[in-house]
Design a protein around this motif. Sequence first.
Motif, mmCIF file in Angstrom:
data_model
loop_
_atom_site.group_PDB
_atom_site.id
_atom_site.type_symbol
_atom_site.label_atom_id
_atom_site.label_comp_id
_atom_site.label_asym_id
_atom_site.label_seq_id
_atom_site.Cartn_x
_atom_site.Cartn_y
_atom_site.Cartn_z
ATOM 1 N N TYR A 177 -8.475 5.710 -1.653
ATOM 2 C CA TYR A 177 -9.468 4.933 -0.906
ATOM 3 C C TYR A 177 -10.205 5.822 0.088
ATOM 4 C CZ TYR A 177 -10.900 2.054 3.089
ATOM 5 O OH TYR A 177 -11.584 1.512 4.138
ATOM 6 N N LYS A 178 -9.443 6.585 0.858
ATOM 7 C CA LYS A 178 -10.039 7.426 1.910
ATOM 8 C C LYS A 178 -11.018 8.437 1.324
ATOM 9 C CE LYS A 178 -8.491 6.231 5.959
ATOM 10 N NZ LYS A 178 -9.500 5.655 6.838
ATOM 11 N N SER A 179 -10.630 9.010 0.201
ATOM 12 C CA SER A 179 -11.468 10.092 -0.300
ATOM 13 C C SER A 179 -12.690 9.588 -1.070
ATOM 14 C CB SER A 179 -10.646 11.065 -1.153
ATOM 15 O OG SER A 179 -9.884 10.339 -2.080
ATOM 16 N N ASN A 180 -12.650 8.349 -1.562
ATOM 17 C CA ASN A 180 -13.798 7.899 -2.366
ATOM 18 C C ASN A 180 -14.579 6.740 -1.768
ATOM 19 O OD1 ASN A 180 -13.347 9.663 -4.686
ATOM 20 N ND2 ASN A 180 -11.480 8.458 -4.953
ATOM 21 N N HIS A 181 -13.936 5.943 -0.973
ATOM 22 C CA HIS A 181 -14.589 4.679 -0.581
ATOM 23 C C HIS A 181 -14.424 4.368 0.899
ATOM 24 C CE1 HIS A 181 -14.885 3.693 -4.856
ATOM 25 N NE2 HIS A 181 -13.603 3.983 -4.973
ATOM 26 N N SER A 182 -14.283 5.357 1.731
ATOM 27 C CA SER A 182 -13.914 5.055 3.116
ATOM 28 C C SER A 182 -14.984 4.246 3.856
ATOM 29 C CB SER A 182 -13.581 6.331 3.873
ATOM 30 O OG SER A 182 -14.717 7.165 3.843
ATOM 31 N N ASP A 183 -16.196 4.181 3.289
ATOM 32 C CA ASP A 183 -17.240 3.358 3.910
ATOM 33 C C ASP A 183 -17.032 1.871 3.594
ATOM 34 O OD1 ASP A 183 -17.630 4.216 1.260
ATOM 35 O OD2 ASP A 183 -19.748 3.599 1.321
ATOM 36 N N LEU A 189 0.847 -1.199 0.000
ATOM 37 C CA LEU A 189 0.000 0.000 0.000
ATOM 38 C C LEU A 189 0.879 1.244 0.000
ATOM 39 C CD1 LEU A 189 -2.884 1.133 0.110
ATOM 40 C CD2 LEU A 189 -2.737 1.092 2.620
ATOM 41 N N THR A 190 0.465 2.237 -0.784
ATOM 42 C CA THR A 190 1.189 3.506 -0.821
ATOM 43 C C THR A 190 0.249 4.611 -0.345
ATOM 44 O OG1 THR A 190 0.458 3.909 -3.078
ATOM 45 C CG2 THR A 190 2.585 2.811 -2.815
ATOM 46 N N ASP A 191 0.828 5.755 -0.033
ATOM 47 C CA ASP A 191 0.005 6.876 0.409
ATOM 48 C C ASP A 191 -1.015 7.253 -0.652
ATOM 49 O OD1 ASP A 191 1.242 7.004 2.816
ATOM 50 O OD2 ASP A 191 2.712 8.520 2.199
ATOM 51 N N SER A 192 -0.617 7.180 -1.926
ATOM 52 C CA SER A 192 -1.561 7.632 -2.949
ATOM 53 C C SER A 192 -2.753 6.677 -3.077
ATOM 54 C CB SER A 192 -0.870 7.859 -4.295
ATOM 55 O OG SER A 192 -0.304 6.673 -4.748
ATOM 56 N N PHE A 193 -2.519 5.370 -2.980
ATOM 57 C CA PHE A 193 -3.668 4.454 -3.002
ATOM 58 C C PHE A 193 -4.526 4.650 -1.755
ATOM 59 C CE2 PHE A 193 -1.436 1.703 -6.180
ATOM 60 C CZ PHE A 193 -2.448 1.740 -7.112
ATOM 61 N N HIS A 194 -3.862 4.893 -0.635
ATOM 62 C CA HIS A 194 -4.587 5.073 0.613
ATOM 63 C C HIS A 194 -5.477 6.312 0.529
ATOM 64 C CE1 HIS A 194 -4.804 5.459 5.184
ATOM 65 N NE2 HIS A 194 -5.356 4.294 4.870
ATOM 66 N N GLU A 195 -4.931 7.374 -0.034
ATOM 67 C CA GLU A 195 -5.688 8.613 -0.226
ATOM 68 C C GLU A 195 -6.902 8.371 -1.117
ATOM 69 O OE1 GLU A 195 -5.920 11.789 0.771
ATOM 70 O OE2 GLU A 195 -4.679 10.905 2.370
ATOM 71 N N LEU A 229 -9.477 0.108 -7.565
ATOM 72 C CA LEU A 229 -8.821 1.420 -7.603
ATOM 73 C C LEU A 229 -7.976 1.514 -8.877
ATOM 74 C CD1 LEU A 229 -7.702 2.134 -3.923
ATOM 75 C CD2 LEU A 229 -9.930 2.424 -5.010
ATOM 76 N N GLU A 230 -7.970 2.694 -9.436
ATOM 77 C CA GLU A 230 -7.291 2.883 -10.725
ATOM 78 C C GLU A 230 -5.861 2.362 -10.680
ATOM 79 O OE1 GLU A 230 -5.985 6.312 -13.852
ATOM 80 O OE2 GLU A 230 -7.382 6.873 -12.249
ATOM 81 N N ARG A 231 -5.534 1.514 -11.649
ATOM 82 C CA ARG A 231 -4.219 0.861 -11.644
ATOM 83 C C ARG A 231 -3.128 1.819 -12.086
ATOM 84 N NH1 ARG A 231 -7.803 -3.320 -14.826
ATOM 85 N NH2 ARG A 231 -8.160 -4.898 -13.221
ATOM 86 N N LYS A 232 -1.977 1.702 -11.439
ATOM 87 C CA LYS A 232 -0.874 2.557 -11.899
ATOM 88 C C LYS A 232 0.000 1.849 -12.932
ATOM 89 C CE LYS A 232 2.110 1.683 -7.931
ATOM 90 N NZ LYS A 232 2.695 2.223 -6.726
ATOM 91 N N SER A 233 -0.139 0.533 -13.008
ATOM 92 C CA SER A 233 0.526 -0.189 -14.107
ATOM 93 C C SER A 233 -0.214 -1.505 -14.329
ATOM 94 C CB SER A 233 1.997 -0.459 -13.774
ATOM 95 O OG SER A 233 2.089 -1.399 -12.724
ATOM 96 N N MET A 234 -0.092 -2.038 -15.519
ATOM 97 C CA MET A 234 -0.767 -3.296 -15.854
ATOM 98 C C MET A 234 0.117 -4.097 -16.794
ATOM 99 S SD MET A 234 -4.584 -2.286 -17.021
ATOM 100 C CE MET A 234 -4.537 -0.524 -17.279
#
Length: 377
Positions: A36-42, A28-34, A108-113
């Motif tokens: 998550y927190k801002s869109n799906h924290s429920d 987990l990175t801060d950006s994924f955590h953010e 969550l939007e992927r940063k690489s695939m």
Amino acid sequence: MNNNNNMNNTNNNEINKNNSIDLFDWGLTDSFHELYKSNHSDLHLGRVIFESKNLYKIVAEEGELIGEIKGLINLHATGREDFPAVGDWVVMDRGSNKTGNAIIMDILERKSMIKRRVAGNRLDTQIIASNVDYIFICIALNGDFNLRRLERYLSIVWDSMATPVVILTKADLCDDVDEKISEVESIALGVDIHATSAINDIGTEIINSYLGSGKTGTFIGSSGVGKSTLINNLIGHQHLETNGLRNDDKGRHTTTHRELLSLPGGGVVIDTPGMRAIQVLDIDESINHAFEDVEALMLQCKFSDCNHHTEPGCAIKRALKTGELSESRYANYLQLKKETEYLRRKMDKKAAGEYSQHFVKQTISRRKAKKFFKNAK
Ligand code: GDP
Ligand code: ZN
């Protein structure tokens, strides 16, 4: 053992009920955590560590969960890309009593695939792994060294948005390591290149230095170049059976199925059958290369669709008769072709979602091909 049944039979879907897990240990990175927190924290956050038919093993704060797809994703899916893959960060609904499978609501939007194109009803894209930071391209410094193959691997990596790192394995078997490194430099401009040797325990630390907290890596390269050996060394114990250095640790496969492994140093390694299967395509090319004489003969057959059985003007039959081509060499060629075709079909079947996961694990063909190339020399 069938992995899929194994998952279905898990009545208690909370595998490690009492273990609270730090997702930062799982990449987990801060950006994924953010995000998550801002869109799906429920909802509950987790990372996919194993996939089999439409069930997913997911590591979440409360432990490992089984997740399934319902509703939204199914509704909006336009292709395989819209379904979770190993490495994905997903958000889940667990219901109020937190029993039963978790329902995966979104990815969550992927940063690489890392993707491959598959033949299905239409040409579709299968995600082999996601959110990978580094792809270690492994090329052995003995017989495996091949710049054209490296170029193909590099193009897979550039497509994925991950960063390539070239790992030249088996340095102990090579007299001109520096020369090989400059050859690689000439086609992999700006890419980090490292030589490793499992025999002399050189390389684990270098690779580890890329895989600190929040970093995810994966390995590609032909069969036998030493990927399992490197991964085992990274995680500090025998996770994978290597082709040679076996140990008798009977417990090694008793861990739950994970294709995403948390390293002692904080990073994560993804090792899936799909990643391994990238090399199948490569084996196929190696076969063509190793059997150029057979392929050349085939071009001389009178009919371009000759099956080399009863057709008139068949160059293969003629060469077998005169001894120009030996029966055993031709039989080996056919056998290898058959095996790679089989693997390829299996891969495509998996992509269509019909196939249970464990075939590449067995990697029979990989071993056979390797053995064969050894014998053919
Ligand atoms: P994989 O198929 O890429 O996972 O390769 P493995 O890790 O199974 O290794 C294949 C074989 O190469 C095994 O017999 C290993 O012991 C051997 N091997 C791996 N790394 C090295 C190395 O650095 N030097 C030498 N000499 N052999 C190695
Ligand atoms: Zn023919």
